[in-house]
Write a protein that holds these residues in place. Structure first.
Motif, PDB file in Angstrom:
ATOM      1  N   TRP A 221       0.821  -1.219   0.000  1.00 62.90           N
ATOM      2  CA  TRP A 221       0.000   0.000   0.000  1.00 62.90           C
ATOM      3  C   TRP A 221       0.854   1.267   0.000  1.00 62.90           C
ATOM      4  CZ3 TRP A 221      -4.895  -0.356  -1.276  1.00 62.90           C
ATOM      5  CH2 TRP A 221      -5.532  -1.579  -1.116  1.00 62.90           C
ATOM      6  N   ASP A 222       2.030   1.200   0.657  1.00 64.09           N
ATOM      7  CA  ASP A 222       2.893   2.387   0.712  1.00 64.09           C
ATOM      8  C   ASP A 222       4.331   1.921   0.936  1.00 64.09           C
ATOM      9  OD1 ASP A 222       3.233   1.904   3.513  1.00 64.09           O
ATOM     10  OD2 ASP A 222       1.358   2.944   3.914  1.00 64.09           O
ATOM     11  N   ASP A 223       5.221   2.859   1.190  1.00 64.12           N
ATOM     12  CA  ASP A 223       6.626   2.458   1.323  1.00 64.12           C
ATOM     13  C   ASP A 223       7.080   2.347   2.779  1.00 64.12           C
ATOM     14  OD1 ASP A 223       6.761   5.076   2.041  1.00 64.12           O
ATOM     15  OD2 ASP A 223       8.121   5.703   0.426  1.00 64.12           O
ATOM     16  N   SER A 224       6.128   2.255   3.713  1.00 58.07           N
ATOM     17  CA  SER A 224       6.516   2.069   5.118  1.00 58.07           C
ATOM     18  C   SER A 224       6.911   0.607   5.332  1.00 58.07           C
ATOM     19  CB  SER A 224       5.344   2.462   6.026  1.00 58.07           C
ATOM     20  OG  SER A 224       4.285   1.545   5.850  1.00 58.07           O
ATOM     21  N   PRO A 225       7.546   0.301   6.484  1.00 59.05           N
ATOM     22  CA  PRO A 225       7.905  -1.107   6.711  1.00 59.05           C
ATOM     23  C   PRO A 225       6.664  -1.985   6.608  1.00 59.05           C
ATOM     24  CG  PRO A 225       8.848   0.323   8.408  1.00 59.05           C
ATOM     25  CD  PRO A 225       7.961   1.189   7.567  1.00 59.05           C
ATOM     26  N   ASN A 226       6.791  -3.124   5.998  1.00 58.72           N
ATOM     27  CA  ASN A 226       5.655  -4.020   5.709  1.00 58.72           C
ATOM     28  C   ASN A 226       4.643  -3.400   4.733  1.00 58.72           C
ATOM     29  OD1 ASN A 226       6.412  -6.427   6.865  1.00 58.72           O
ATOM     30  ND2 ASN A 226       5.517  -5.936   8.855  1.00 58.72           N
ATOM     31  N   ALA A 227       5.045  -2.355   4.078  1.00 58.33           N
ATOM     32  CA  ALA A 227       4.285  -1.798   2.945  1.00 58.33           C
ATOM     33  C   ALA A 227       2.852  -1.392   3.290  1.00 58.33           C
ATOM     34  CB  ALA A 227       4.292  -2.792   1.773  1.00 58.33           C
ATOM     35  N   GLY A 228       2.580  -1.138   4.573  1.00 54.77           N
ATOM     36  CA  GLY A 228       1.217  -0.757   4.952  1.00 54.77           C
ATOM     37  C   GLY A 228       0.251  -1.920   4.908  1.00 54.77           C
ATOM     38  N   PHE A 229       0.749  -3.131   4.619  1.00 57.95           N
ATOM     39  CA  PHE A 229      -0.143  -4.300   4.598  1.00 57.95           C
ATOM     40  C   PHE A 229      -0.455  -4.745   6.020  1.00 57.95           C
ATOM     41  CE2 PHE A 229      -0.221  -8.976   5.061  1.00 57.95           C
ATOM     42  CZ  PHE A 229      -1.468  -9.214   4.495  1.00 57.95           C
ATOM     43  N   CYS A 230       0.592  -4.829   6.853  1.00 56.97           N
ATOM     44  CA  CYS A 230       0.411  -5.159   8.263  1.00 56.97           C
ATOM     45  C   CYS A 230       1.371  -4.288   9.061  1.00 56.97           C
ATOM     46  CB  CYS A 230       0.625  -6.652   8.516  1.00 56.97           C
ATOM     47  SG  CYS A 230       2.267  -7.259   8.091  1.00 56.97           S
ATOM     48  N   PRO A 231       1.159  -4.170  10.372  1.00 62.66           N
ATOM     49  CA  PRO A 231       1.991  -3.236  11.144  1.00 62.66           C
ATOM     50  C   PRO A 231       3.471  -3.623  11.098  1.00 62.66           C
ATOM     51  CG  PRO A 231       0.109  -4.016  12.439  1.00 62.66           C
ATOM     52  CD  PRO A 231       0.139  -4.832  11.190  1.00 62.66           C
ATOM     53  N   PRO A 232       4.351  -2.637  11.247  1.00 60.67           N
ATOM     54  CA  PRO A 232       5.785  -2.934  11.279  1.00 60.67           C
ATOM     55  C   PRO A 232       6.081  -3.924  12.403  1.00 60.67           C
ATOM     56  CG  PRO A 232       5.381  -0.548  11.343  1.00 60.67           C
ATOM     57  CD  PRO A 232       4.050  -1.214  11.444  1.00 60.67           C
ATOM     58  N   GLY A 233       7.038  -4.790  12.179  1.00 63.18           N
ATOM     59  CA  GLY A 233       7.416  -5.731  13.232  1.00 63.18           C
ATOM     60  C   GLY A 233       6.639  -7.039  13.182  1.00 63.18           C
ATOM     61  N   VAL A 234       5.531  -7.057  12.461  1.00 61.55           N
ATOM     62  CA  VAL A 234       4.733  -8.284  12.338  1.00 61.55           C
ATOM     63  C   VAL A 234       5.269  -9.060  11.132  1.00 61.55           C
ATOM     64  CG1 VAL A 234       2.419  -9.085  11.681  1.00 61.55           C
ATOM     65  CG2 VAL A 234       2.674  -7.228  13.351  1.00 61.55           C
ATOM     66  N   SER A 235       5.224 -10.403  11.183  1.00 60.97           N
ATOM     67  CA  SER A 235       5.637 -11.176  10.005  1.00 60.97           C
ATOM     68  C   SER A 235       4.438 -11.400   9.103  1.00 60.97           C
ATOM     69  CB  SER A 235       6.123 -12.562  10.413  1.00 60.97           C
ATOM     70  OG  SER A 235       7.395 -12.494  10.868  1.00 60.97           O
ATOM     71  N   PRO A 236       4.459 -10.867   7.902  1.00 57.65           N
ATOM     72  CA  PRO A 236       3.337 -11.127   6.993  1.00 57.65           C
ATOM     73  C   PRO A 236       3.325 -12.601   6.585  1.00 57.65           C
ATOM     74  CG  PRO A 236       5.085  -9.936   5.856  1.00 57.65           C
ATOM     75  CD  PRO A 236       5.519 -10.055   7.281  1.00 57.65           C
ATOM     76  N   TRP A 237       2.168 -13.118   6.229  1.00 61.99           N
ATOM     77  CA  TRP A 237       2.051 -14.569   5.962  1.00 61.99           C
ATOM     78  C   TRP A 237       2.898 -15.006   4.779  1.00 61.99           C
ATOM     79  CZ3 TRP A 237      -0.494 -17.875   2.288  1.00 61.99           C
ATOM     80  CH2 TRP A 237      -1.044 -17.223   1.187  1.00 61.99           C
ATOM     81  N   LEU A 238       3.111 -14.107   3.834  1.00 68.21           N
ATOM     82  CA  LEU A 238       4.062 -14.337   2.741  1.00 68.21           C
ATOM     83  C   LEU A 238       4.948 -13.091   2.658  1.00 68.21           C
ATOM     84  CD1 LEU A 238       1.934 -15.824  -0.202  1.00 68.21           C
ATOM     85  CD2 LEU A 238       3.788 -16.979   1.037  1.00 68.21           C
ATOM     86  N   PRO A 239       6.162 -13.240   2.120  1.00 73.32           N
ATOM     87  CA  PRO A 239       7.041 -12.070   2.090  1.00 73.32           C
ATOM     88  C   PRO A 239       6.487 -10.927   1.255  1.00 73.32           C
ATOM     89  CG  PRO A 239       8.039 -13.981   0.971  1.00 73.32           C
ATOM     90  CD  PRO A 239       6.777 -14.456   1.587  1.00 73.32           C
ATOM     91  N   ILE A 240       6.755  -9.711   1.723  1.00 72.80           N
ATOM     92  CA  ILE A 240       6.396  -8.507   0.971  1.00 72.80           C
ATOM     93  C   ILE A 240       7.363  -8.419  -0.217  1.00 72.80           C
ATOM     94  CG2 ILE A 240       6.285  -5.972   1.127  1.00 72.80           C
ATOM     95  CD1 ILE A 240       4.400  -7.001   3.180  1.00 72.80           C
TER      96      ILE A 240
END
Ligand code: GLC
Length: 539
Positions: free
Chosen positions: A404-423
């Motif tokens: 969604w954006d260029d923040s850590p984890n791309a705005g998909f999930c909060p920073p520090g959380v492991s997304p279910w698949l890699p960003i």
């Protein structure tokens, strides 16, 4: 259809949301229904008319939701039924319709129906699935192979019988020849229709009814579709496990049920068939079966002008009079269109122009509007069981989280959380926020093409006419207005300049690279490398 007002699904653009990967509202690294609700303003801004949400029902997730353990609830991973109701209401407020996935062919092996069915040979649900004794020589009941590799039969100790599964052993096939199954599954559809959904995408629509005698499939002398991921499955002719004639009566009934509801509810069927005529049968002799059979002919073609032309003209050539085409370039089962093994990044804009200018209902896979590419996942880290069954067939790469954006984890999930698949590693460049404010981005092009469709009845409803011979690498067609007007679509599927010939002088309404928007052109048009133009003829 000429004599009646178009139905909403004929002029609509559908957007497929893979819910695990779209937007995570609760910070567990997996997308969810509230995440989708939170992004409806984006979808309205983009200009899509409907969303199709892949399964969000309770599931052990052996096939990420396509193994349903309860058809009439929401998996806690994705939220609650109340969240779903809020999502439907919020989408409808924005004039976005909601389609859900209907998975009729199989359940999860954890579904209470299967748990009961496998408990004995004489329980009330004993015949709800497809059970068979071994052959007299102890062999498998027939030679069918699973779409996910290996035999379609798994041995069950308790019943001392095999059960059928066209997909994973965790996805036993329902026995639709049992009227109780049919009633129960029609009730499932009613449950969602009563909750206000606008229709269904029907999973593996042509597989539901099998040959009653479960006869062997013959070998396939000419597999075709070598560009598809169907792998070893193409080695047989699927005449007995697929496309059984009894499917047609079933979809006629299903459609009548849909049409007994107010509001033009629609069925979109997942239909893989390399043979154009057989594929078109799903419209029904009286166009009373599946409203919009998906066609995967372009997805399964090489990305060359000849390949795509054969696919488009093949579909157009068999459409029954008045029937409505559908077009798809990507989904959660196929490498992404902007990936090198499909059209590639340089051709992504041409592909988007094709999708949004053909005659028929386009379905856009989430992330294709920003040019997401496949994100490789090592076998050891793979989530999709298909990768472990047949290396290289895994579908994780096209399911990576939406940036969604260029923040850590791309705005998909909060920073520090492991997304279910890699960003995606390129998320700093390829993300919604950045492209939304960039007039030269693919996202802006997509949005402008969607707006053009809304403004131009020719693009929504006009006739389609292929051009005769075109220069190598050029795909060209006309869209012709019912009450006058004509648009030429000229697409260069190569990385070199090409000379194209349109119908006559006109003006570029929109070009993939944007710098030619508004340019007057003659009948002879020089296409730049990887360029597509929509030309309004006579302007
Ligand atoms: C369809 C789905 C796919 C799933 C399969 C089994 O092809 O699109 O993701 O694995 O059906 O339900």
């Amino acid at each position: 259809m000429r004599d009646r007002a178009p139905r909403w699904w004929q002029t609509a653009v559908v957007y497929q949301v893979y819910p695990r990967s779209f937007a995570d509202s609760d910070g567990d690294g997996t997308g969810d229904l509230n995440g989708i609700s939170g992004r409806l303003d984006y979808l309205a801004w983009l200009g899509v008319d409907a969303i199709w949400i892949s399964p969000f029902y309770p599931s052990p997730m052996a096939d990420f939701g396509y193994d349903v353990a309860d058809y009439t609830d929401v998996d806690p991973l994705f939220g609650t039924l109340a969240d779903f109701d809020r999502l439907v209401a919020a989408a409808h407020e924005r004039n976005i319709r909601v389609l859900v996935d209907y998975v009729p062919n199989h359940t999860s092996d954890q579904h209470p129906w299967f748990v009961e069915s496998r408990a004995s040979r004489d329980n009330p649900k004993a015949d709800w699935y497809v059970w068979r004794d071994p052959k007299p020589d102890g062999g498998l009941p027939n030679n069918w192979i699973s779409m996910f590799a290996g035999p379609t039969w798994t041995w069950d100790e308790t019943r001392a019988q095999y059960y059928l599964h066209i997909f994973l052993a965790e996805q036993p096939d329902l026995n639709w020849r049992n009227p109780e199954v049919r009633d129960a599954m029609f009730d499932v559809a009613r449950f969602w229709l009563d909750r206000g959904v606008d229709g269904f995408r029907i999973d593996v629509a042509p597989m539901v009814m099998k040959d009653p005698e479960l006869r062997d499939n013959p070998p396939n002398p000419d597999p075709g579709w070598e560009h598809s991921r169907l792998g070893s499955w193409l080695t047989q002719l699927h005449v007995n496990d697929h496309n059984h004639p009894d499917m047609h009566e079933l979809y006629r009934s299903f459609r009548s049920m849909l049409e007994s509801y107010p509001g033009d509810r629609v069925s979109i069927g997942e239909l893989h068939h390399p043979d154009f005529d057989r594929w078109a049968e799903y419209y029904g002799e009286r166009q009373d079966e599946i409203h919009v059979p998906f066609n995967f002919h372009v997805i399964n073609s090489p990305w060359t002008a000849d390949g795509v032309r054969r696919a488009v003209e093949g579909v157009e050539g068999v459409l029954p009079a008045g029937a409505w085409a559908s077009w798809v370039l990507g989904n959660h089962d196929q490498p992404r269109i902007a990936s090198a093994e499909r059209a590639g990044r340089d051709q992504a804009r041409v592909a988007m122009m094709l999708l949004l200018t053909l005659r028929g209902t386009p379905t856009l896979y989430y992330g294709d509007e920003i040019g997401m590419v496949d994100v490789p996942v090592a076998v050891a880290d793979s989530r999709d069981p298909l990768e472990r069954l047949e290396a290289g067939r895994g579908r994780d790469p096209e399911r990576s989280p939406m940036p969604w954006d260029d923040s850590p984890n791309a705005g998909f999930c909060p920073p520090g959380v492991s997304p279910w698949l890699p960003i995606a590693p390129d998320f700093a460049d390829v993300n919604v926020a950045g492209q939304a404010v960039d007039p030269g981005s693919l996202l802006t092009l997509t949005r402008d093409l969607l707006q053009l469709r809304r403004e131009h009845p020719i693009l929504r409803l006009g006739d389609f006419e292929p051009f005769g011979p075109t220069p190598d690498g050029v795909l060209a067609f006309r869209r012709i207005g019912r009450s006058g007007g004509q648009l030429d679509v000229l697409l260069n599927l190569t990385a070199e300049p090409r000379a194209a010939r349109g119908s006559g002088a006109g003006r570029v309404v929109i070009g993939t690279q944007r710098e030619r928007d508004g340019e007057p052109v003659g009948a002879d048009v020089e296409l730049r490398p990887n360029e597509g133009l929509v030309v309004e003829v006579g302007r």
